[in-house]
Design an enzyme around this catalytic site. Structure first.
Site, mmCIF file in Angstrom:
data_model
loop_
_atom_site.group_PDB
_atom_site.id
_atom_site.type_symbol
_atom_site.label_atom_id
_atom_site.label_comp_id
_atom_site.label_asym_id
_atom_site.label_seq_id
_atom_site.Cartn_x
_atom_site.Cartn_y
_atom_site.Cartn_z
ATOM 1 N N LYS A 137 -14.300 34.834 22.693
ATOM 2 C CA LYS A 137 -14.418 36.291 22.605
ATOM 3 C C LYS A 137 -13.272 36.834 21.775
ATOM 4 O O LYS A 137 -12.102 36.522 22.021
ATOM 5 C CB LYS A 137 -14.423 36.892 24.012
ATOM 6 C CG LYS A 137 -14.706 38.388 24.066
ATOM 7 C CD LYS A 137 -13.460 39.256 23.945
ATOM 8 C CE LYS A 137 -12.467 39.044 25.056
ATOM 9 N NZ LYS A 137 -11.262 39.953 24.903
ATOM 10 N N LYS A 169 -20.084 42.328 22.995
ATOM 11 C CA LYS A 169 -19.325 42.965 24.076
ATOM 12 C C LYS A 169 -18.767 44.294 23.551
ATOM 13 O O LYS A 169 -17.630 44.365 23.083
ATOM 14 C CB LYS A 169 -18.183 42.072 24.569
ATOM 15 C CG LYS A 169 -17.386 42.714 25.709
ATOM 16 C CD LYS A 169 -16.238 41.843 26.190
ATOM 17 C CE LYS A 169 -15.434 42.570 27.275
ATOM 18 N NZ LYS A 169 -14.317 41.752 27.797
ATOM 19 N N ARG A 191 0.151 33.098 38.782
ATOM 20 C CA ARG A 191 -0.993 33.371 37.899
ATOM 21 C C ARG A 191 -2.106 32.365 38.134
ATOM 22 O O ARG A 191 -3.287 32.711 38.139
ATOM 23 C CB ARG A 191 -0.543 33.332 36.434
ATOM 24 C CG ARG A 191 0.436 34.443 36.067
ATOM 25 C CD ARG A 191 0.567 34.596 34.561
ATOM 26 N NE ARG A 191 1.125 33.419 33.907
ATOM 27 C CZ ARG A 191 2.417 33.204 33.702
ATOM 28 N NH1 ARG A 191 3.316 34.111 34.118
ATOM 29 N NH2 ARG A 191 2.836 32.113 33.072
ATOM 30 N N GLU A 197 -16.527 41.680 19.892
ATOM 31 C CA GLU A 197 -16.150 42.832 20.703
ATOM 32 C C GLU A 197 -15.545 43.942 19.838
ATOM 33 O O GLU A 197 -14.325 43.991 19.641
ATOM 34 C CB GLU A 197 -15.151 42.435 21.795
ATOM 35 C CG GLU A 197 -14.736 43.593 22.689
ATOM 36 C CD GLU A 197 -13.686 43.201 23.716
ATOM 37 O OE1 GLU A 197 -13.216 44.093 24.438
ATOM 38 O OE2 GLU A 197 -13.333 42.011 23.792
#
Length: 526
Positions: free
Chosen positions: A201, A284, A111, A242
């Site tokens: 976010k 977003k 990752r 968002e």
């Protein structure tokens, strides 16, 4: 407490009870009102009401000038023109599922290597303004030992973080969900800021059922987004909100517009009520699309107009930018629709760009399928493909994208084959039609040069063999721009471009209708 007790209420005038209530609430919230030292009861009551109104923090009134400036600068950096956000905030489980599907072992080192490839792309700084990181990634380092947030900042890419936790079902709301993680959010945001993050976010997923989303689901999720934004700003992180409306269902475009306006209106109202500093936030959202099962097909231009319509009806001008999520769309679809959104933007004040995860990353992971399971990541090939994807996304953010035609954005009566756009422009002084071969022109004085692609533009003059009618006589000096299909050009063997798939000439602006014939582009339609 004695003054506002019901048993003694008949002894106290109404004005005094109101003043006492104001003092009690104001004192509990940390405000002091000097009631008994004033000579006029009326003025004291008005002062108490002012103190009570101060409980609502208007426009980030609780923030210092320096805090507001830092938040506003971060929002403007994220909303830079022509650049977008790469969303790399998948948790270990989510990215692990993607790895396993293509034969990659889901380890922390794999990752880390994969994210390092995303962050060190040679053209990343040209097309990216920010990157959203998972909490695991924000504390990882590159091969050289540099923290990922510092690595991104050195390229002019603002690092951010995903602070929310998992989705939970909202009881009694027909399967609606809320995002967990508001508890201890302030503490976690403080640690993320110290690690180098400068924005956050938070995603609130919503699903349209029976043509609408319940008021309870909308109100709960939008209130959560507002509280998240308020907490993030107090800890120095610029919040990206968002509201993500899923494409599940068969709802049409009109329903999508109505529901998106409803959701975003609740969001902005909640943010203003909470005292969020709107200039220090960005949005977003999903692009406004019909449900995946909708029978009617819409063009990219219709979807672009619908998205701009939603923003114009409710989005505050104070917010500097909008970065659309891909929402399961392919890169080609998402780029075509973002390109159409920017073309429909007009004089709207926001920067409209992308914040994509699957659209950019799924094609990269597909490269792993050709290798045996358990093979190392093909990082070099991934990086090369990512460069091309970022170039397409950046072009769409500038409304300069010419992606391959998409079946979802073309009327079903017309079929396109994938083609490479070949653009040519020239000036010619000739007594014959300028679409003829150079050997057939009487005056060989032509200057050739490459020009930016202007999609679906053309001219219906000076093109007799293509159905146009020349209204100019000898010594015509004109630049001609036309976009035409290879199949149609093959029908005219004397055409200059009979071997080209698409060519651009320039003259009077025109466009191709759905039957492939030329029609004049009127000024009022430009």
């Amino acid at each position: 407490l004695l003054l506002i007790s019901p048993r003694c209420s008949h002894r106290i005038p109404r004005m005094l009870r109101a003043a006492a209530l104001t003092i009690s609430i104001g004192s509990a919230c940390g405000f002091s009102v000097n009631f008994f030292n004033k000579p006029s009861i009326g003025r004291d009551v008005r002062a108490g009401v002012v103190a009570l109104n101060m409980i609502d923090c208007h426009g980030g009134a609780h923030l210092s000038v320096e805090q507001k400036k830092a938040l506003r600068e971060t929002a403007e950096l994220v909303a830079r023109s022509g650049k977008g956000i790469t969303a790399c905030d998948e948790g270990p489980g989510t990215i692990g599922d993607r790895f396993e599907k293509v034969g990659i072992v889901n380890t922390e080192e794999n990752r880390r290597l994969y994210r390092q490839m995303l962050f060190t792309n040679p053209v990343g700084s040209d097309y990216l303004s920010a990157a959203i990181l998972d909490p695991e990634t924000i504390f990882q380092r590159s091969d050289a030992g540099e923290p990922f947030p510092s690595l991104l900042m050195s390229q002019g890419i603002v690092p951010g973080v995903k602070p929310h936790l998992k989705v939970a079902t909202l009881p009694g709301a027909g399967g609606a969900t809320v995002m967990q993680g508001l508890d201890s959010l302030g503490t976690r945001c403080r640690s993320y800021y110290e690690a180098g993050a400068r924005f956050a976010k938070w995603r609130s997923p919503l699903v349209i059922k029976d043509g609408d989303i319940s008021d309870l689901a909308v109100r709960t999720n939008m209130e959560d987004l507002a509280r998240y934004a308020l907490i993030c700003q107090s800890e120095g992180l610029m919040p990206i909100v968002e509201p993500d409306i899923s494409l599940q269902g068969d709802y049409d475009l009109e329903t999508a517009i109505r529901v998106n306006v409803k959701v975003q209106s609740h969001l902005y109202k909640a943010m203003l009520d909470h005292g969020v500093y709107m200039e220090g936030t960005t949005l977003k959202p999903n692009m406004v699309n019909p449900g995946k099962s909708c029978q009617r097909k819409y063009t990219a231009e219709e979807l672009g107009e619908a998205t701009i319509t939603v923003l114009r009806r409710c989005m505050p001008c104070a917010m500097p930018g909008v970065n659309f999520l891909s929402g399961g769309q392919s890169l080609e679809d998402a780029a075509a629709r973002l390109n159409a959104i920017n073309r429909a933007k007009g004089n709207s004040p926001w920067n409209l760009s992308f914040s994509w995860s699957q659209a950019l990353q799924l094609p990269l992971l597909e490269l792993c399928k050709k290798n045996p399971p358990g093979s190392p990541l093909p990082l070099k090939e991934m990086s090369e493909l990512l460069s091309k994807e970022l170039a397409m996304a950046g072009a769409a953010a500038r409304s300069a994208c010419s992606p391959l035609p998409l079946s979802s954005s073309i009327p079903p009566t017309r079929t396109f084959r994938p083609s490479r756009f070949i653009l040519l422009s020239f000036s010619v002084c000739s007594t014959r039609s300028p679409h003829l071969r150079s050997s057939q022109r009487r005056v060989p004085s032509c200057s050739w040069s490459r020009r930016p692609y202007s999609p679906r533009q053309g001219c219906c003059r000076c093109l007799k063999s293509l159905g146009g009618e020349s209204k100019r006589e000898s010594h015509v000096s004109q630049q001609i721009e036309i976009v035409h299909q290879l199949e149609e050009l093959h029908a005219h063997p004397h055409s200059l471009c009979h071997r080209l798939e698409e060519i651009s000439w320039s003259c009077t602006p025109a466009t191709l209708n759905h039957k492939g014939r030329l029609s004049v582009w009127q000024p009022e339609n430009v």
